[in-house]
Design an enzyme around this catalytic site. Structure first.
Site, mmCIF file in Angstrom:
data_model
loop_
_atom_site.group_PDB
_atom_site.id
_atom_site.type_symbol
_atom_site.label_atom_id
_atom_site.label_comp_id
_atom_site.label_asym_id
_atom_site.label_seq_id
_atom_site.Cartn_x
_atom_site.Cartn_y
_atom_site.Cartn_z
ATOM 1 N N HIS A 206 0.793 -1.232 0.000
ATOM 2 C CA HIS A 206 0.000 0.000 0.000
ATOM 3 C C HIS A 206 0.824 1.279 0.000
ATOM 4 C CE1 HIS A 206 0.959 -0.340 4.287
ATOM 5 N NE2 HIS A 206 0.632 0.930 4.419
HETATM 6 N N1 UDP Z 1 -2.889 -5.911 9.245
HETATM 7 C C1 UDP Z 1 -4.157 -6.401 9.528
HETATM 8 N N2 UDP Z 1 -4.953 -6.794 8.481
HETATM 9 C C2 UDP Z 1 -4.541 -6.751 7.180
HETATM 10 C C3 UDP Z 1 -3.237 -6.240 6.896
HETATM 11 C C4 UDP Z 1 -2.440 -5.821 7.957
HETATM 12 O O1 UDP Z 1 -4.554 -6.490 10.695
HETATM 13 O O2 UDP Z 1 -5.300 -7.131 6.295
HETATM 14 C C5 UDP Z 1 -2.043 -5.458 10.383
HETATM 15 C C6 UDP Z 1 -0.652 -6.041 10.457
HETATM 16 O O3 UDP Z 1 -0.643 -7.268 11.159
HETATM 17 C C7 UDP Z 1 0.104 -4.959 11.205
HETATM 18 C C8 UDP Z 1 -0.576 -3.682 10.744
HETATM 19 O O4 UDP Z 1 -1.828 -4.069 10.205
HETATM 20 O O5 UDP Z 1 -0.084 -5.090 12.607
HETATM 21 C C9 UDP Z 1 0.255 -2.967 9.711
HETATM 22 O O6 UDP Z 1 -0.448 -1.892 9.217
HETATM 23 P P1 UDP Z 1 -0.115 -1.203 7.817
HETATM 24 O O7 UDP Z 1 0.561 -2.182 6.929
HETATM 25 O O8 UDP Z 1 -1.382 -0.569 7.358
HETATM 26 O O9 UDP Z 1 0.835 -0.009 8.210
HETATM 27 P P2 UDP Z 1 2.414 0.148 8.346
HETATM 28 O O10 UDP Z 1 2.876 -0.888 9.320
HETATM 29 O O11 UDP Z 1 3.012 -0.008 6.990
HETATM 30 O O12 UDP Z 1 2.572 1.527 8.885
#
Ligand code: UDP
Length: 378
Positions: A206
């Site tokens: 994303h």
């Molecule tokens: N996650 C979730 N469902 C999904 C995809 C990701 O619960 O379908 C969780 C994942 O386990 C992690 C978090 O969302 O704890 C990560 O969020 P994201 O990838 O949106 O943000 P980033 O970590 O890149 O800031």
């Protein structure tokens, strides 16, 4: 511990919820009053509500309803709404986490009101200023009075930017606290998706650099297809990616790929269950790089760099970029049993929320006993 004024804790988007849940639990256990404020940056059931249920988060005392819009519109809306909330209550401290738009906007509002700020997950740097998250990290750290770091390397980044060591406290990784608890709540998601343990790859993508623009998004999809040609692949499609697929007329492309299931974002317990049983994970998410390292699971990061280098130096993460051939080769190696092993970094032990709560309490105690005209901070 009793104090006159509560702490204000701000959450905004999906990756904030799993970081804040253990902190709120630890504050509660210590009798520290807090007010939970949701900016509304992520507001729908799949990106917000389900996490409150799965993680046992309390209902927010305030929901500011600042969803949608451009970066500037969202930042501005949160700035105005958080300022109003802070002026009404004048909390002892504002606590923010991570690197989303609401993290920076809330910190900026507090700083202008001279309300001290604690930043959880301070000091991570990708050194790529084209990432909106990098801007949010650098500026939030600049504004914060108490910088709580998830890994030892993060402090070095802060010192290199001239941040005084007294402002920095190593607490470890709060996200792993939530991960440990979710592992004890397995769901039937494998049955629902007709999967067998170790029989599939799990993909999430994303980051704006991978999904926003047409040529990049096509290359990203080619990479996902390269994984699906080798192994059943489940692609949890973030709303941002979904919106870009739709806008660029690419939604059907995913449906035509054999072995690939594009699914709606999952709740936390479902996602953690799916992740722990995957053969490999391919992602551009920051949090998932950390979770796979904590789980000892092969992770292919589909980016050129990471702000979480410890997941590579100590963990199971490999930075492979987005070239179809490089990703294909990395998947082939894992399927052939050549798997990168690792260890769990210091402080990723399920107790980081407690260390954050202790650090917040010490900080507030020190402020209460400090002379009014203390030395200017660096
Ligand atoms: N996650 C979730 N469902 C999904 C995809 C990701 O619960 O379908 C969780 C994942 O386990 C992690 C978090 O969302 O704890 C990560 O969020 P994201 O990838 O949106 O943000 P980033 O970590 O890149 O800031």
């Amino acid at each position: 511990m009793r104090q006159e004024k509560p702490i204000d804790v701000v959450v905004s988007a999906r990756p904030n919820f799993m970081k804040m849940a253990p902190v709120l639990r630890a504050l509660d256990a210590r009798g520290v009053p807090f007010r939970l404020i949701h900016t509304g940056q992520h507001f729908d059931a799949a990106m917000s509500e389900v996490f409150f249920r799965d993680l046992g988060l309390p209902n927010p005392a305030l929901n500011l309803g600042c969803g949608g819009g451009t970066h500037a519109e969202q930042t501005a809306a949160i700035l105005v709404a958080v300022e109003r909330a802070l002026m009404a209550q004048r909390p002892a401290l504002l606590v923010v986490a991570g690197d989303v738009t609401g993290t920076l906007a809330a910190a900026l509002a507090a700083s202008k009101l001279a309300i001290p700020i604690a930043h959880i997950e301070a000091g991570l740097r990708s050194f790529d200023r084209s990432m909106p998250e990098e801007i949010n990290r650098v500026l939030t750290d600049r504004l914060a009075d108490l910088l709580l770091t998830p890994s030892r390397d993060a402090a070095q980044n802060l010192f290199a930017e001239g941040i005084a060591p007294e402002r920095v406290t190593f607490v470890g990784n709060v996200m792993i606290d939530s991960l440990h608890r979710a592992l004890a709540r397995p769901t039937d998601i494998l049955n629902r998706l007709s999967l067998t343990p170790q029989g599939y790859a799990l993909v999430t993508l994303h980051r704006p650099a991978n999904v926003d623009e047409s040529v990049r998004l096509n290359a990203t999809l080619a990479t996902v297809e390269a994984i699906a040609r080798r192994l059943t692949t489940i692609f949890s499609v973030h709303p941002r990616t979904q919106a870009r697929l739709h806008a660029l007329g690419l939604s059907d492309r995913l449906e035509r790929v054999q072995g690939l299931s594009a699914i709606q974002p999952l709740g936390y317990d479902d996602f953690v269950t799916l992740m722990r049983h995957a053969r490999l994970v391919a992602t551009d998410s920051g949090g998932i790089q950390e979770e796979t390292t904590a789980l000892g699971l092969p992770c292919l990061t589909l980016r050129r760099e990471t702000e979480r280098p410890i997941t590579v130096s100590e963990g199971t993460n490999q930075i492979v970029g987005l070239s179809e051939s490089a990703v294909g080769r990395a998947v082939d190696e894992i399927l052939a049993g050549k798997v990168k092993t690792g260890r769990v970094p210091e402080g990723w032990d399920g107790r980081a929320g407690e260390r954050v709560a202790e650090a917040l309490i010490s900080f507030m105690r020190a402020r209460r006993s400090a002379p009014v005209d203390g030395p200017p901070r660096q």
